[in-house]
Scaffold this motif. Structure first.
Motif, PDB file in Angstrom:
ATOM      1  N   LEU A   9       0.823  -1.204   0.000  1.00  0.00           N
ATOM      2  CA  LEU A   9       0.000   0.000   0.000  1.00  0.00           C
ATOM      3  C   LEU A   9       0.863   1.263   0.000  1.00  0.00           C
ATOM      4  N   ASP A  10       0.339   2.288  -0.667  1.00  0.00           N
ATOM      5  CA  ASP A  10       0.976   3.609  -0.615  1.00  0.00           C
ATOM      6  C   ASP A  10       0.373   4.449   0.511  1.00  0.00           C
ATOM      7  N   TRP A  11      -0.948   4.292   0.702  1.00  0.00           N
ATOM      8  CA  TRP A  11      -1.657   5.056   1.733  1.00  0.00           C
ATOM      9  C   TRP A  11      -2.651   4.161   2.452  1.00  0.00           C
ATOM     10  N   LEU A  12      -2.889   4.495   3.692  1.00  0.00           N
ATOM     11  CA  LEU A  12      -3.966   3.910   4.485  1.00  0.00           C
ATOM     12  C   LEU A  12      -4.763   5.094   5.018  1.00  0.00           C
ATOM     13  N   ILE A  13      -6.062   5.104   4.768  1.00  0.00           N
ATOM     14  CA  ILE A  13      -6.902   6.231   5.170  1.00  0.00           C
ATOM     15  C   ILE A  13      -7.894   5.779   6.234  1.00  0.00           C
ATOM     16  N   PHE A  14      -7.907   6.491   7.355  1.00  0.00           N
ATOM     17  CA  PHE A  14      -8.876   6.217   8.423  1.00  0.00           C
ATOM     18  C   PHE A  14      -9.855   7.382   8.503  1.00  0.00           C
ATOM     19  N   THR A  15     -11.135   7.075   8.404  1.00  0.00           N
ATOM     20  CA  THR A  15     -12.148   8.121   8.422  1.00  0.00           C
ATOM     21  C   THR A  15     -12.941   8.166   9.729  1.00  0.00           C
ATOM     22  N   SER A  16     -12.510   7.377  10.720  1.00  0.00           N
ATOM     23  CA  SER A  16     -13.173   7.422  12.028  1.00  0.00           C
ATOM     24  C   SER A  16     -12.278   6.754  13.065  1.00  0.00           C
ATOM     25  N   PRO A  17     -12.424   7.121  14.336  1.00  0.00           N
ATOM     26  CA  PRO A  17     -11.673   6.426  15.390  1.00  0.00           C
ATOM     27  C   PRO A  17     -11.959   4.930  15.426  1.00  0.00           C
ATOM     28  N   ARG A  18     -13.201   4.569  15.170  1.00  0.00           N
ATOM     29  CA  ARG A  18     -13.582   3.148  15.257  1.00  0.00           C
ATOM     30  C   ARG A  18     -12.887   2.313  14.187  1.00  0.00           C
ATOM     31  N   ALA A  19     -12.649   2.900  13.023  1.00  0.00           N
ATOM     32  CA  ALA A  19     -11.944   2.183  11.957  1.00  0.00           C
ATOM     33  C   ALA A  19     -10.518   1.875  12.397  1.00  0.00           C
ATOM     34  N   ILE A  20      -9.886   2.818  13.094  1.00  0.00           N
ATOM     35  CA  ILE A  20      -8.524   2.596  13.599  1.00  0.00           C
ATOM     36  C   ILE A  20      -8.520   1.457  14.603  1.00  0.00           C
ATOM     37  N   GLU A  21      -9.442   1.499  15.540  1.00  0.00           N
ATOM     38  CA  GLU A  21      -9.488   0.476  16.586  1.00  0.00           C
ATOM     39  C   GLU A  21      -9.752  -0.908  16.002  1.00  0.00           C
ATOM     40  N   ALA A  22     -10.648  -0.974  15.024  1.00  0.00           N
ATOM     41  CA  ALA A  22     -10.950  -2.259  14.396  1.00  0.00           C
ATOM     42  C   ALA A  22      -9.741  -2.798  13.646  1.00  0.00           C
ATOM     43  N   PHE A  23      -9.016  -1.910  12.970  1.00  0.00           N
ATOM     44  CA  PHE A  23      -7.860  -2.333  12.186  1.00  0.00           C
ATOM     45  C   PHE A  23      -6.720  -2.813  13.078  1.00  0.00           C
ATOM     46  N   PHE A  24      -6.385  -2.018  14.092  1.00  0.00           N
ATOM     47  CA  PHE A  24      -5.240  -2.354  14.928  1.00  0.00           C
ATOM     48  C   PHE A  24      -5.519  -3.508  15.890  1.00  0.00           C
ATOM     49  N   LYS A  25      -6.740  -3.906  15.978  1.00  0.00           N
ATOM     50  CA  LYS A  25      -7.056  -5.105  16.760  1.00  0.00           C
ATOM     51  C   LYS A  25      -6.446  -6.343  16.091  1.00  0.00           C
ATOM     52  N   TYR A  26      -6.265  -6.252  14.761  1.00  0.00           N
ATOM     53  CA  TYR A  26      -5.762  -7.393  14.008  1.00  0.00           C
ATOM     54  C   TYR A  26      -4.444  -7.099  13.288  1.00  0.00           C
ATOM     55  N   CYS A  27      -3.891  -5.908  13.532  1.00  0.00           N
ATOM     56  CA  CYS A  27      -2.663  -5.534  12.831  1.00  0.00           C
ATOM     57  C   CYS A  27      -1.786  -4.700  13.763  1.00  0.00           C
ATOM     58  N   ASN A  28      -0.758  -5.304  14.331  1.00  0.00           N
ATOM     59  CA  ASN A  28       0.061  -4.585  15.309  1.00  0.00           C
ATOM     60  C   ASN A  28       1.483  -4.310  14.833  1.00  0.00           C
ATOM     61  N   ASP A  29       1.748  -4.558  13.538  1.00  0.00           N
ATOM     62  CA  ASP A  29       3.122  -4.348  13.053  1.00  0.00           C
ATOM     63  C   ASP A  29       3.153  -3.415  11.836  1.00  0.00           C
ATOM     64  N   ILE A  30       2.281  -2.422  11.856  1.00  0.00           N
ATOM     65  CA  ILE A  30       2.169  -1.524  10.704  1.00  0.00           C
ATOM     66  C   ILE A  30       3.430  -0.691  10.491  1.00  0.00           C
ATOM     67  N   LYS A  31       4.197  -0.461  11.543  1.00  0.00           N
ATOM     68  CA  LYS A  31       5.399   0.367  11.421  1.00  0.00           C
ATOM     69  C   LYS A  31       6.461  -0.271  10.534  1.00  0.00           C
ATOM     70  N   SER A  32       6.346  -1.566  10.316  1.00  0.00           N
ATOM     71  CA  SER A  32       7.330  -2.246   9.471  1.00  0.00           C
ATOM     72  C   SER A  32       7.143  -1.918   7.991  1.00  0.00           C
ATOM     73  N   ALA A  33       6.014  -1.321   7.647  1.00  0.00           N
ATOM     74  CA  ALA A  33       5.751  -0.912   6.258  1.00  0.00           C
ATOM     75  C   ALA A  33       6.369   0.464   6.036  1.00  0.00           C
ATOM     76  N   GLU A  34       7.608   0.479   5.552  1.00  0.00           N
ATOM     77  CA  GLU A  34       8.394   1.710   5.500  1.00  0.00           C
ATOM     78  C   GLU A  34       7.824   2.773   4.565  1.00  0.00           C
ATOM     79  N   ASN A  35       7.201   2.371   3.479  1.00  0.00           N
ATOM     80  CA  ASN A  35       6.741   3.336   2.476  1.00  0.00           C
ATOM     81  C   ASN A  35       5.273   3.709   2.621  1.00  0.00           C
ATOM     82  N   LEU A  36       4.638   3.177   3.638  1.00  0.00           N
ATOM     83  CA  LEU A  36       3.205   3.428   3.843  1.00  0.00           C
ATOM     84  C   LEU A  36       2.976   4.756   4.554  1.00  0.00           C
TER      85      LEU A  36
END
Length: 262
Positions: A58-85
């Motif tokens: 991915l080039d971008w990840l767009i969050f349009t609400s707090p709940r979307a962030i919480e739902a995503f990070f519940k299943y994805c805890n290593d997003i920082k490893s994506a250097e170009n995102l």
């Protein structure tokens, strides 16, 4: 704040999103009444997991609400490893939730709407980019379609769903309080917060609340134009701030209340 002192203000947003709003209402000298007319629930975890697996593509990840962030990070805890995102959020409150995961947003639009996000992306050539968008599937398609029209590939993921609360007792109490005019202001933060209240009132044969709201015997506030549009359809003319945040809505109410007392 003088204009709201002692006023009974109903907060209709989901219970888990209401605490900050409660404290803010209290800071204005008003009395908060939390009455969620929607309930948020996780929708499709497998789509969150798949989107997480694509993070390096991915080039971008767009969050349009707090709940979307919480739902995503519940299943994805290593997003920082994506250097170009890069990550965009719809507004500062959503950005604050992202901060809790020790991640800073790369883009926040000046106008906290889908249209504002599209405007903010005008500075980028998104043609050929892959953009992840976890969200509720009942949201408008303004943002994904706008990005697709500019040549981006948008990967939608069903993060959560907004439903009628399982426990409707507080909604029944709110309807009765409106009929008895025992509240001063109702603050609506999304279209469904309006629709669910009206739906229950009609089912209970108490749609007389619409007359009260239309006649401004109880004031109505809308956080932004999409919510206002739904209220307009019910012939209710809400107070709406120029900047679509909860605090700006309270400031606008102070202004209106003070002007009405002059």
């Amino acid at each position: 704040m003088k204009g709201l002192e002692g006023k009974r203000i109903v907060i209709t947003r989901p219970a888990e999103r209401a605490q900050d709003s409660v404290e803010m209402v209290k800071s204005y000298g008003a009395i908060p009444i939390v009455t969620p007319t929607i309930e948020l629930k996780d929708s499709k975890p497998d789509e969150m997991i798949n989107l997480c697996k694509m993070k390096n593509e991915l080039d971008w990840l767009i969050f349009t609400s707090p709940r979307a962030i919480e739902a995503f990070f519940k299943y994805c805890n290593d997003i920082k490893s994506a250097e170009n995102l890069k990550i965009a959020v719809i507004g500062p409150k959503t950005g604050e939730i992202l901060d809790k995961y020790h991640i800073k947003a790369d883009l926040i639009p000046d106008n906290y709407t889908a249209e504002g996000m599209l405007e903010a992306f005008e500075k980028f050539d998104v043609k050929g980019m892959r953009i992840g968008l976890p969200r509720t599937m009942v949201a408008r398609y303004t943002l994904p379609h706008g990005l697709q029209n500019r040549g981006a590939e948008v990967i939608l993921a069903d993060a959560y769903k907004s439903e009628m609360p399982d426990d409707k007792s507080k909604i029944y109490e709110l309807i009765d309080d409106i009929l008895k005019k025992e509240i001063d202001i109702i603050m609506f933060t999304s279209p469904l917060t309006v629709k669910n209240l009206v739906k229950i009132a009609k089912e209970e044969n108490k749609d007389g609340i619409l007359d009260i709201l239309q006649n401004e015997e109880v004031l109505v506030a809308a956080i932004g134009p999409i919510t206002k549009k739904v209220l307009d359809a019910y012939k209710i003319d809400p107070i709406m701030p120029e900047v679509y945040t909860f605090k700006d809505m309270l400031d606008k109410l102070v202004e209106v209340m003070n002007n009405s007392e002059e």
